[in-house]
Design an enzyme around this catalytic site. Structure first.
Site, short mmCIF file in Angstrom:
data_model
loop_
_atom_site.label_atom_id
_atom_site.label_comp_id
_atom_site.label_asym_id
_atom_site.label_seq_id
_atom_site.Cartn_x
_atom_site.Cartn_y
_atom_site.Cartn_z
N GLY A 1 -4.33 -20.25 -21.22
CA GLY A 1 -5.57 -20.95 -20.89
C GLY A 1 -6.06 -20.61 -19.50
O GLY A 1 -7.28 -20.61 -19.24
N ALA B 1 -1.89 -23.79 -20.55
CA ALA B 1 -2.20 -25.15 -21.00
C ALA B 1 -1.02 -26.05 -20.63
O ALA B 1 0.05 -25.57 -20.26
CB ALA B 1 -2.40 -25.15 -22.50
N GLU C 1 -7.90 -17.43 -19.89
CA GLU C 1 -9.13 -17.71 -20.64
C GLU C 1 -10.19 -18.32 -19.72
O GLU C 1 -11.37 -17.99 -19.78
CB GLU C 1 -8.84 -18.64 -21.83
CG GLU C 1 -8.06 -17.95 -22.93
CD GLU C 1 -7.75 -18.89 -24.08
OE1 GLU C 1 -7.05 -19.91 -23.85
OE2 GLU C 1 -8.19 -18.63 -25.21
N GLU D 1 0.48 -16.88 -25.66
CA GLU D 1 0.52 -17.92 -26.70
C GLU D 1 1.41 -17.55 -27.88
O GLU D 1 2.07 -18.40 -28.48
CB GLU D 1 -0.91 -18.21 -27.21
CG GLU D 1 -1.78 -19.00 -26.25
CD GLU D 1 -2.44 -18.16 -25.16
OE1 GLU D 1 -2.10 -16.96 -25.03
OE2 GLU D 1 -3.30 -18.71 -24.45
#
Ligand SMILES: NC(=O)c1ccc[n+]([C@@H]2O[C@H](COP(=O)([O-])OP(=O)(O)OC[C@H]3O[C@@H](n4cnc5c(N)ncnc54)[C@H](O)[C@@H]3O)[C@@H](O)[C@H]2O)c1
Length: 696
Positions: A102, A63, A105, A125
């Site tokens: 992310g 992210a 993901e 994370e």
């Protein structure tokens, strides 16, 4: 600005490329670009398969963490993944570099994943005090099973492409051109009419554990040992547990709620602060990109004692040959034996291949001849902490070292400027202060002398990073940043014993705060005799520590110190208690109950005060530098963000007022609030605000 996401075609296959340097972070425009292009490809009847890939050095590495804590802007990553989920044509993520967080993901919204060799995939994370918030905790277990997914999520460590293939996280490893390989893979899927199973619908890897849910707790027990007091691991476990019985859409909502709670929490804020502070610490005012570091191909370390051996290992570990100089064959043998023993242990642990051991050792040139350093591009001195010895050595180095060699000292306390004075190469001299054990501890304080040349400083930073340390530049003063603040803490720790606390009370309060160990356990580990000898030389006395040392209690090495030892396990010793109580009597101090809260205030507030002085004097550039030093050098808990960040969370006025009280109660001038602390407290300011103001 050009579009960060674009689409091209290779016949019936659409190739969507994310190009958002440096690491393709998922900022808003990237998410929107992916979504728009996926929809376009989905709705184009002439396209039969979609490849999603990244340009540059890596697929999406995560992210955009600067967006954390700000109002979310649609489309959210979850929406992008949900759209991918519903595409009825084969979707293939083609990844290289570090698809993380992310990024990973996103790939789990595709039907297939293919990777270049050397790719490292993970969900890091947790290292920012968070959990994956876009389905990672639900999808990774579906692809690789709980046994593999849980430790990946709890550790945050990435796995190799090979491991990922074995675990089922990727479907193929592609040698050669990744995108061409992915297109070929897409065509083979089409040709074979392979069924398109969405990751969210995969249940096969969860069947066993659902039949035997007790196994989940066993797996948790194996991996959740070091997570005391931390919110993120608990949330991660809670989220992963949902895979046992909760439908994925509902579970993803719960995962999101857990994520959002963590994001606004103090722990994650602190960990994110450290993440940025660490990057910032490498930037030095006055040292721009125009300053080219010197080339370092060979290193030399002088002294093969506690520090020298570990420092030399750092170079060998990254393939840099290192000469190691001692005064006698005996000392040299001892030093090399320790190095060899350390590597043997790495082999036993599996972090070094047995066949690489001799290659590693071959990088060392042990010698008693100082002339052997003449080819070294960098020389690091780690001899006794004694000014005349260091000066004599630097005098000799000047005549032997090749022109342009960096001359570094690992001194803990001594004046780097005074050492530099003995040479005519004042600009080449710099402090490189490693921490014990030097082959393990990540912190490297780089001490900038008043005449240290900019390119020498730049070299020290580059070398520090090359040998996998976290370099922080500091100025010259007694003990630099870390040890100077540590002294403030040590003085208070001893005073607390005299006033009524016992070693286990003080250490207990600090471990509860989050330190891996307290000051007395640390003394026992380092050896109480070390400080005792140095105090004797300086003619000062620490009543309790020195009484212990005089009784032959040197710490772990003698089986007793502040504690009694059986192996490494420590227990309180009634004899020590008596000795402490006697010391209080001798010093005329009336003992009283000391609370945990007081222990924390008394130990850490004076450190913050010293930190403020350090900032005022310009010894540290930014409060974040101090935080990074305390995290990587002394085990300050990351989730509290370091002493200066933590002080902001407590409130500077509160700390200032308590220090004032302490100064009054004890008459100890050191507790008088630093000018900077006073000013910030008066203004209602913070150390963080100071850093922002400086950057603006
Ligand atoms: N021990 C720590 O935790 C620590 C941490 C950071 C920095 N330091 C600093 O590192 C330096 C070394 O500390 P240490 O703990 O490794 O000490 P040590 O006593 O374990 O080792 C020093 C070594 O230097 C050798 N030596 C002395 N004079 C020499 C010379 N002229 N040429 C070659 N070798 C010589 C000695 O034989 C000895 O083996 C000191 O300046 C110390 O302050 C120590």
């Amino acid at each position: 600005m050009t579009d960060p996401v674009s689409m091209r075609r290779d016949g019936n296959v659409a190739i969507i490329t994310i190009d958002n340097p440096p690491v393709n972070a998922l900022r808003h425009a990237v998410r929107k670009g992916i979504l728009d292009n996926v929809i376009a490809a989905r709705d184009d009847a002439s396209i039969e398969a979609i490849v999603l890939t990244g340009a540059g050095r890596t697929f999406v590495a995560g992210a955009d963490i600067t967006e954390f804590g700000k109002p979310p802007q649609s489309p959210h990553l979850i929406e992008v993944i949900a759209t991918l989920d519903d595409v009825k044509k084969p979707t293939i993520a083609a990844v290289h570099g570090t698809p993380l967080g992310g990024g990973l993901e996103l790939t789990m919204g595709c039907h297939f994943r293919v990777a270049a060799p050397g790719t490292r995939l993970g969900l890091p994370e947790i290292k920012l005090g968070l959990i994956p918030g876009a389905g990672g905790t639900q999808r990774l277990p579906r692809l690789v099973g709980i046994e593999k997914a849980l430790p990946m999520i709890l550790s945050g460590d990435p796995i190799s492409a090979k491991d990922a293939l074995a675990a089922g996280l990727v479907d193929d490893i592609i040698e050669g051109d990744l995108v061409a390989g992915a297109v070929k893979f897409a065509r083979s899927v089409l040709a074979a009419k392979r069924p398109l199973q969405r990751v969210k619908d995969r249940e096969d890897k969860l069947e066993d554990i659902r039949a035997n849910p007790a196994k989940f707790d066993e797996i948790v027990a194996q991996h959740a040992k070091k997570t005391r007091g931390l919110h993120a691991p608990a949330a991660a476990i809670e989220a992963i547990r949902l895979t046992l019985d909760t439908p994925i859409d509902e579970a993803q909502k719960k995962e999101r709620d857990l994520f959002l709670k963590l994001v606004v929490g103090e722990q994650s804020k602190s960990q994110r602060h450290i993440f940025f502070a660490e990057r910032e610490a490498g930037k030095v005012p006055g040292i721009g990109k125009d300053v080219a570091p010197r080339e370092i191909k060979k290193a030399a370390v002088i002294g093969a004692g506690t520090m020298g051996g570990g420092i030399a290992m750092n170079f060998a570990n990254v393939g840099i040959p290192v000469t190691i100089v001692e005064t006698s064959e005996d000392a040299l043998k001892r030093g090399m034996a320790t190095i060899e023993k350390n590597y043997q242990m790495s082999v036993q642990r599996g972090s070094l291949k047995a066949e690489d051991l001799s290659k590693r050792l071959a990088l060392f040139t042990p010698t008693t001849d100082l002339n052997a350093i003449k080819d070294a591009d960098i020389v690091i001195e780690a001899v006794f902490e004694n000014m005349p010895i260091k000066k004599e050595l630097f005098g000799r180095l000047e005549a032997i070292a090749k022109p342009g060699a960096v001359l570094a000292t690992n001194t803990s306390y001594l004046d780097v400027n005074e050492i530099a004075q003995v040479t005519h190469r004042i600009g080449d001299v710099v402090g490189m202060h490693f921490f014990s054990p030097a082959n393990v501890m990540k912190l490297l304080e780089i001490v900038r002398g008043k005449d240290t040349a900019p390119d020498v400083l730049a070299t020290a930073i580059v070398v520090g990073r090359a040998i996998k340390k976290v370099p922080v530049v500091v100025g010259v003063c007694h003990g630099f940043v870390g040890n100077r603040m540590l002294s403030a803490r040590s003085i208070e720790a001893e005073k607390l014993l005299l006033e009524g606390a016992l070693p286990q009370d003080v250490d207990g309060a600090l471990t509860e705060f989050g330190f891996p160990m307290g000051p007395f356990a640390m003394s026992d580990l380092a050896g109480i005799d070390v400080g005792w000898r140095s105090r004797k030389e300086r003619g000062v006395r620490n009543e309790i520590a020195d009484t212990l040392a005089e009784a032959g209690r040197f710490g772990q090495k003698t089986g007793k110190g502040f504690y009694l030892y059986e192996g490494r396990s420590a227990r309180p010793d009634p004899e020590v208690e008596k000795l402490i109580v006697d010391a209080s009597v001798r010093m005329g101090v009336k003992r009283r109950q000391v609370s945990k809260e007081e222990i924390i205030e008394r130990l850490i507030y004076p450190m913050v005060n010293e930190g403020a002085r350090i900032l005022d004097e310009g010894i540290a550039t930014r409060p974040g530098d101090i935080d990074v030093i305390w995290l990587y050098g002394y085990g300050f808990p990351a989730w509290r963000g370091g002493p200066m960040h933590w002080a902001d969370t407590v409130g500077l006025a509160k700390i200032r007022d308590r220090l004032k009280e302490l100064a009054k109660e004890t008459g100890d001038k050191r507790h008088e609030p630093a000018a900077l602390l006073n000013r910030l407290a008066d203004e209602g300011g913070t150390f963080a605000g100071l850093a922002t103001a400086k950057a603006a």
